[in-house]
Design a protein around this motif. Structure first.
Motif, PDB file in Angstrom:
ATOM      1  N   ASP A  10       0.867  -1.183   0.000  1.00 48.03           N
ATOM      2  CA  ASP A  10       0.000   0.000   0.000  1.00 48.03           C
ATOM      3  C   ASP A  10       0.903   1.232   0.000  1.00 48.03           C
ATOM      4  O   ASP A  10       1.601   1.489   0.970  1.00 48.03           O
ATOM      5  CB  ASP A  10      -0.890  -0.052   1.263  1.00 48.03           C
ATOM      6  CG  ASP A  10      -1.705   1.224   1.476  1.00 48.03           C
ATOM      7  OD1 ASP A  10      -1.747   2.080   0.567  1.00 48.03           O
ATOM      8  OD2 ASP A  10      -2.301   1.353   2.568  1.00 48.03           O
ATOM      9  N   LYS A  15       2.390   7.000   4.473  1.00 46.33           N
ATOM     10  CA  LYS A  15       3.144   5.799   4.852  1.00 46.33           C
ATOM     11  C   LYS A  15       3.065   4.757   3.742  1.00 46.33           C
ATOM     12  O   LYS A  15       2.118   4.737   2.954  1.00 46.33           O
ATOM     13  CB  LYS A  15       2.604   5.193   6.162  1.00 46.33           C
ATOM     14  CG  LYS A  15       1.091   4.965   6.176  1.00 46.33           C
ATOM     15  CD  LYS A  15       0.707   3.541   6.315  1.00 46.33           C
ATOM     16  CE  LYS A  15      -0.711   3.179   5.976  1.00 46.33           C
ATOM     17  NZ  LYS A  15      -1.654   4.058   5.373  1.00 46.33           N
ATOM     18  N   GLU A 189      -7.526   1.724  -4.482  1.00 50.57           N
ATOM     19  CA  GLU A 189      -7.460   1.713  -3.011  1.00 50.57           C
ATOM     20  C   GLU A 189      -8.814   1.666  -2.301  1.00 50.57           C
ATOM     21  O   GLU A 189      -8.978   0.892  -1.362  1.00 50.57           O
ATOM     22  CB  GLU A 189      -6.585   2.868  -2.518  1.00 50.57           C
ATOM     23  CG  GLU A 189      -5.126   2.574  -2.848  1.00 50.57           C
ATOM     24  CD  GLU A 189      -4.159   3.663  -2.478  1.00 50.57           C
ATOM     25  OE1 GLU A 189      -4.547   4.583  -1.740  1.00 50.57           O
ATOM     26  OE2 GLU A 189      -3.011   3.596  -2.935  1.00 50.57           O
ATOM     27  N   THR A 375      -6.698   0.046   3.739  1.00 48.98           N
ATOM     28  CA  THR A 375      -6.303  -0.323   2.368  1.00 48.98           C
ATOM     29  C   THR A 375      -5.318  -1.487   2.389  1.00 48.98           C
ATOM     30  O   THR A 375      -5.476  -2.457   1.635  1.00 48.98           O
ATOM     31  CB  THR A 375      -5.653   0.872   1.638  1.00 48.98           C
ATOM     32  OG1 THR A 375      -6.535   1.987   1.697  1.00 48.98           O
ATOM     33  CG2 THR A 375      -5.359   0.538   0.195  1.00 48.98           C
TER      34      THR A 375
HETATM   35 MG   LIG Z   1      -4.209   5.213   2.051  1.00 49.29          MG
END
Ligand SMILES: [Mg+2]
Ligand SMILES: Nc1ncnc2c1ncn2[C@@H]1O[C@H](COP(=O)(O)OP(=O)(O)OP(=O)(O)O)[C@@H](O)[C@H]1O
Length: 418
Positions: A10, A15, A189, A375
């Motif tokens: 992801d 992040k 996503e 996600t």
């Molecule tokens: Mg996200």
């Protein structure tokens, strides 16, 4: 045969998260996952969900993957990769397949109808990411959920087509492939998040999921177990932080820290005289700030995010289709007061969606059950569902390969130019 390992990458604006899980069975014999390893690194080189700097993103992905591999004690050879950003566009299309009435509807008919729906003319530099069946029509019968095996002479599909620009897709592919990791599929996503935080009842009745991340807010409307509508809004938690930074004349990092520690979307809940402290670069000592003032700043941007969501839903004219209301997820949904604000603005039921313990995943840490990881966890579930589909509805091409596991979405590292 299901695969042994499913992995997810992801690539968010704040992040990057890499996950690895083993495919197992639960006590009822259904396919399930067991967490093996996870790695999270701060993101760099991404803006609004899009790769801006290939070497930076490649390095950051490498760190997250290495951490996950170390914990899992094995290598990641392929992964489901999340994709989002303002380059994503969606449209609806239909496809038809004539059916041999002696055999009934076969997997090939379904595939053919989807392929026909996919054959829309696209502007140059645009590629199809998903073709998702919203509704199957068997002869004149509408709303069929599983047409396989039904007798008919004609099969029609209403499909939702998700596209992205080839440049954005290729850049992201390159960042993953250069680590020797094949891409099982790019997954939009919000579709992945929906796997992790929505209940089957919500998806059946009609629900809007809003994943409010760092750089973007991803919206998806589900109904009749299918995806009806998706939009990506260019607004997220970074905007909240930036507003605080500007309002307090403080650096972004200080504003982020204040937001995470003291942020609240309802200033009336905060005492007028409450002061909070933070060290601002260049100052010798800590400075004090009014917590209510911070909250007022956050409230204004929070309302704007809610209104943008509402506007998009009304624009799509699907507002009447969502009796289950809105499920908020993503890191920013954790800001205290978001649910109350959203209930007031939307006038609908609202809840926070966690990728929680109800999922068929053993060993999911508390950290990964936070909305920020909707996600990431959803990508693993998407992969698991591909395996379930392959088991329950095997569809074979002439060469004997399973179509579902070897679809057009697969990107192989061998294809990467040297
Ligand atoms: Mg996200
Ligand atoms: N407890 C919290 N309270 C308020 N905001 C939070 C909290 N935890 C995380 N956030 C915010 O959530 C955002 C990150 O969310 P998330 O991890 O879902 O984003 P991402 O996946 O990296 O980004 P995107 O999906 O937008 O590309 C950041 O703006 C962060 O400040």
């Amino acid at each position: 045969m299901p695969r042994e390992i499913i992995a997810a990458i992801d690539v968010g604006t704040t992040k990057i998260c890499a996950l690895m899980a083993a495919v197992t069975h639960d006590s009822l014999g259904n396919l399930a996952l067991e967490m093996l390893g996870s790695g999270v690194t701060p993101s760099r080189g991404i803006r609004r969900g899009v790769v801006m700097d290939v070497p930076e993103v490649t390095a950051a992905i490498g760190e997250a993957v290495e951490e996950a591999e170390r914990e899992a004690g094995r290598q990641m050879t392929s992964a489901y990769v999340g994709i989002a950003g303002s380059h994503i566009a969606t449209m609806n299309s239909t496809g038809i397949s004539p059916v041999d009435s002696r055999r009934g509807i076969t997997g090939e008919n379904m595939q053919q109808a989807l392929e026909a729906a996919r054959a829309v003319s696209l502007p140059e530099n645009r590629e199809v990411i998903h073709v998702i069946a919203r509704n199957w029509k068997v002869d004149d019968q509408d709303g069929v959920q599983q047409p396989l095996g039904m007798s008919a002479i004609r099969l029609e599909v209403d499909a939702h087509i998700v596209t992205g620009t080839a440049t954005a897709i290729n850049n992201l592919a390159q960042c993953v492939l250069s680590h020797g990791i094949d891409i099982d599929e790019f997954v939009l996503e919000p579709l992945a998040s929906g796997e992790a935080v929505l209940t089957p009842e919500e998806k059946q009745m009609g629900v809007i999921m809003a994943d409010i991340g760092g750089g973007t807010t991803d919206l998806a409307l589900f109904r009749n177990h299918g995806l009806w509508h998706t939009t990506v809004l260019d607004v997220g938690g970074n905007h909240l932080t930036r507003d605080v930074a500007v309002g307090l004349r403080a650096p972004f990092e200080v504003a982020e820290d204040l937001k995470l520690r003291y942020g609240h979307l309802n200033p009336e809940r905060i005492a007028a005289d409450e002061q909070v402290w933070a060290k601002v670069f260049g100052d010798r000592s800590e400075r004090t700030f009014s917590r209510r003032f911070i909250s007022q700043i956050l409230e204004a941007r929070g309302e704007e995010i809610c209104d943008l969501i509402k506007e998009k839903v009304e624009e799509s004219s699907y507002a009447q289709m969502v009796p289950a209301g809105v499920v908020l997820t993503g890191g920013s949904s954790q800001l205290p007061g978001f649910v109350e604000m959203a209930r007031r603005r939307f006038n609908m039921p609202v809840r926070i969606g966690h990728p929680g313990q109800h999922l068929p995943i053993q060993g999911l840490s508390r950290e990964l059950q936070k909305p920020s990881f909707a996600t990431s966890v959803g990508l693993l579930l998407w992969g698991l569902r591909e395996d379930q589909r392959a088991l329950h509805a095997p569809v074979y091409t002439e060469s004997g390969e399973s179509v579902w596991l070897n679809r057009m979405g697969r990107w192989l590292r061998g294809l990467l130019p040297d």
